[in-house]
Design an enzyme around this catalytic site. Structure first.
Site, mmCIF file in Angstrom:
data_model
loop_
_atom_site.group_PDB
_atom_site.id
_atom_site.type_symbol
_atom_site.label_atom_id
_atom_site.label_comp_id
_atom_site.label_asym_id
_atom_site.label_seq_id
_atom_site.Cartn_x
_atom_site.Cartn_y
_atom_site.Cartn_z
ATOM 1 N N ASP A 301 33.771 33.081 26.466
ATOM 2 C CA ASP A 301 34.352 34.076 27.157
ATOM 3 C C ASP A 301 34.958 34.908 26.015
ATOM 4 O OD1 ASP A 301 33.948 31.612 28.866
ATOM 5 O OD2 ASP A 301 35.738 32.444 30.062
ATOM 6 N N HIS A 303 37.018 37.952 27.565
ATOM 7 C CA HIS A 303 38.162 38.461 28.535
ATOM 8 C C HIS A 303 38.899 39.417 27.881
ATOM 9 C CE1 HIS A 303 38.209 35.774 31.691
ATOM 10 N NE2 HIS A 303 38.049 34.525 30.963
ATOM 11 N N ASP A 330 32.057 35.953 31.697
ATOM 12 C CA ASP A 330 33.728 36.495 31.448
ATOM 13 C C ASP A 330 33.953 37.388 30.310
ATOM 14 O OD1 ASP A 330 33.977 34.869 33.845
ATOM 15 O OD2 ASP A 330 35.491 33.497 32.756
ATOM 16 N N ASP A 333 38.537 41.153 32.390
ATOM 17 C CA ASP A 333 39.333 40.722 33.073
ATOM 18 C C ASP A 333 40.516 39.863 32.063
ATOM 19 O OD1 ASP A 333 38.931 41.316 35.611
ATOM 20 O OD2 ASP A 333 38.207 39.376 36.414
ATOM 21 N N ARG A 334 41.937 40.005 32.437
ATOM 22 C CA ARG A 334 42.964 39.584 31.813
ATOM 23 C C ARG A 334 43.341 40.412 30.540
ATOM 24 N NH1 ARG A 334 45.527 35.017 33.611
ATOM 25 N NH2 ARG A 334 44.376 33.894 35.296
ATOM 26 N N ASN A 362 32.295 33.667 36.112
ATOM 27 C CA ASN A 362 33.033 33.838 37.487
ATOM 28 C C ASN A 362 33.679 34.883 37.532
ATOM 29 O OD1 ASN A 362 34.582 32.143 35.274
ATOM 30 N ND2 ASN A 362 36.248 32.222 37.158
ATOM 31 N N HIS A 363 34.133 35.706 36.296
ATOM 32 C CA HIS A 363 34.988 36.785 36.552
ATOM 33 C C HIS A 363 34.085 38.066 36.451
ATOM 34 C CE1 HIS A 363 39.261 36.054 35.825
ATOM 35 N NE2 HIS A 363 38.841 34.808 35.601
ATOM 36 N N HIS A 411 27.474 29.692 31.960
ATOM 37 C CA HIS A 411 29.131 29.881 32.010
ATOM 38 C C HIS A 411 29.805 28.709 32.458
ATOM 39 C CE1 HIS A 411 32.657 31.916 31.687
ATOM 40 N NE2 HIS A 411 32.990 31.540 33.044
ATOM 41 N N ARG A 459 40.011 23.732 39.649
ATOM 42 C CA ARG A 459 40.359 25.058 40.053
ATOM 43 C C ARG A 459 40.273 25.471 41.446
ATOM 44 N NH1 ARG A 459 38.614 27.906 35.144
ATOM 45 N NH2 ARG A 459 37.716 26.581 33.735
ATOM 46 N N HIS A 486 34.132 29.061 29.665
ATOM 47 C CA HIS A 486 34.598 28.950 31.171
ATOM 48 C C HIS A 486 36.247 28.270 30.900
ATOM 49 C CE1 HIS A 486 35.056 28.892 35.386
ATOM 50 N NE2 HIS A 486 35.031 27.542 35.705
#
Length: 557
Positions: A301, A303, A330, A333-334, A362-363, A411, A459, A486
């Site tokens: 990730d 991110h 990923d 995001d964030r 997943n993002h 992922h 999760r 992840h």
């Protein structure tokens, strides 16, 4: 001999000490340690709702929203009038995009704490989110009737003259109407429901009028879209000459990004559309061959942490045919430089397809991007049309890779059933938003667990799987190793399941608060033994993580 009452008092006292230690660990951003200490306190005194609510908060910090919901629910069962139980559970529902469930919990918080201004504020934000969701559901176009945004854009002719092709009038009009309604929903409370309905009718009327105007006077739209995408003479940023994305262009673009300069939309369209064409042609499971004597790097990730991505390239070299990478989902995001990250990865893919491989995380999905910042960032730095375009391209990303027939890279993780073969993964129709169950969901969302067998996901999506599950999957598919991402790890990686599974995470000091290292893995052919390299975070401009996230989520961050 100590009496039962004395022993109970001792347990209660010890539990309070553990809670205090857990609180200190939490303050120090040591959330896993805090969870362990709260768990010990619960084992000594499981009827204290505070312990469960506090542990729920720590789970939320680790994005373990399923576990946070379970702990919040337990706190409520112990004390139905404990507002923090509803608060923690509601926050976890919000983070999962379950706005209607969150609304119920915040309504209960408001009922229990009618004079709490913070509770009132969060309830109003949640109400706005639910109203916006209902509106989006009302105007949603069925999948069978949707037209690809990418198919309406021809970057070859953008900005070349009065007849420039940009994007269909209808898509532009619908996007404008949707944006107008989003603004109305955000800035109007529930008491203004009738005004929202009136606004919706007005927006629909505006769309109809726009369509008619577009048919009768197409020159109006042609002029506006040409001006938007024409490369102005004063533009000093990176330029693509013709169809070929070169290393010189990419390096100029990276320099511009480092100085917080945006890439012109004309070239952003070209990069994204060319990447889409390449990704669409790939299978859902991609086989990678690393020749003998060559190496291959896997990153986890990122991110949106663009400056840490640049640091990876400083440490390990730029992507090229002789220095290939796989980024394992990923990307966005964030972090608040997600657009810079994705355009960088896509540009390298355009420059040399074999230099970089990209897997879906997943993002890379609408639901996550709407909540965690990428959608807002794209809308701010580019336009509404790019929001839809990226969503389409993310649906083209492969789901997994196999390196030299031995290393399975995904992922999330493995599956809720045994017997899944690589051919089953290849056969997945991935060109959609991730479902809430099934193989595709589990590839993107699942996590390993230390105990054997399978368990519920911490999760709230996917599942947890043990070392025996990993061992059987590898044996049945003649593989040696699972590499997945992840999950944030203190050292940037973790080796589990008797060395048969490695988690790699490449976003150091995740969200500017976790204090973790980042890592990447280099494999050398032919033995393909993993060589793990760790690194620390580097400084970045003063733009906070989640700067573009939805307002209600920033309130809980």
């Amino acid at each position: 001999m100590p009496t039962m009452e004395t022993e109970n008092n001792s347990n209660i006292s010890r539990a309070e000490q553990l809670k205090q230690q857990a609180n200190e660990a939490f303050k120090g951003h040591k959330y896993s340690q805090a969870i362990d200490l709260y768990t010990q306190a619960i084992e000594l005194n499981g009827e204290n709702a505070v312990y469960w609510a506090n542990r729920a908060f720590a789970h939320t910090k680790l994005e373990e929203y399923g576990s946070a919901i379970q702990d919040g629910t337990k706190a409520i069962e112990i004390d139905p009038r404990y507002s923090k139980g509803y608060y923690r559970r509601g926050a976890a529902y919000l983070a999962m995009g379950k706005f209607k469930d969150a609304l119920k919990d915040f309504q209960q918080v408001k009922k229990l704490c009618p004079n709490d201004p913070d509770a009132t504020k969060k309830l109003k934000e949640c109400e706005k989110a639910v109203m916006k969701l209902k509106f989006e559901e009302a105007i949603a176009v069925p999948e069978s009737q949707k037209r690809s945004v990418a198919d309406t854009i021809d970057y070859h002719t953008v900005g070349s003259g009065p007849g420039s092709s940009y994007v269909s009038t209808k898509i532009t009009a619908v996007s404008a109407a949707a944006a107008l309604m989003a603004v109305l929903v955000v800035y109007m409370g529930t008491k203004a429901a009738t005004m929202v309905v009136a606004g919706a009718l007005a927006a629909l009327l505006m769309v109809l009028v726009t369509f008619r105007w577009g048919r009768c006077n197409d020159g109006f739209f042609t002029k506006s879209r040409t001006l938007e995408l024409e490369v102005e003479p004063q533009y000093t940023g990176a330029r693509i000459e013709g169809d070929v994305v070169t290393l010189d262009f990419v390096q100029k673009m990276l320099d511009d990004f480092k100085n917080q300069k945006n890439l012109h939309k004309r070239y952003a369209y070209q990069i994204v559309l060319q990447t889409r064409d390449m990704l669409r042609a790939l299978p859902s499971l991609v086989d990678i061959v690393v020749p003998e004597g060559k190496h291959f790097t896997v990153c986890g990730d990122v991110h949106g942490q663009f400056y840490d991505l640049l640091n990876i390239f400083e440490l390990n070299g730029l992507p090229s045919e002789d220095n290939p990478y796989l980024f394992n989902g990923d990307f966005v995001d964030r972090g608040s430089f997600s657009l810079e990250v994705i355009l960088t990865l896509f540009a390298f893919k355009c420059m040399c397809p074999s230099a970089i491989y990209l897997a879906r995380g997943n993002h890379e999905s609408k639901s996550m991007n709407k909540i965690y910042g990428f959608e807002g960032e794209v809308r701010s730095k580019l336009s509404e049309i790019f929001v839809e375009l990226f969503a389409e391209v993310f649906c083209c990303l492969p789901l997994a890779h196999v390196i030299n027939g031995k290393v399975f890279v995904v992922h999330g993780g493995l599956f809720s059933v045994d017997g899944v073969k690589l051919s089953d993964i290849r056969a997945i129709d991935r060109f959609c938003e991730p479902p809430e169950e099934g193989l595709m969901c589990e590839l993107l969302w699942s996590d390993p667990q230390p105990q054997p067998g399978r368990g519920p996901s911490k999760r709230g999506v996917g599942l947890s799987f043990g070392g025996d599950v990993t061992k059987r999957f590898l044996q049945e598919n003649n593989l040696d190793l699972v590499v997945r991402s992840h999950e944030v790890k203190d050292e940037g990686y973790e080796i589990e399941h008797d060395g048969k599974l490695i988690t790699v995470f490449s976003a150091p000091n995740y969200c500017d608060q976790m204090g973790n290292k980042g890592a990447f893995i280099r494999f050398e052919a032919p033995d393909m033994k993993p060589n793990i390299v760790t690194f620390s975070a580097v400084p970045h401009p003063d733009v906070k993580p989640m700067a573009y996230a939805n307002n209600f989520l920033r309130m809980f961050s």
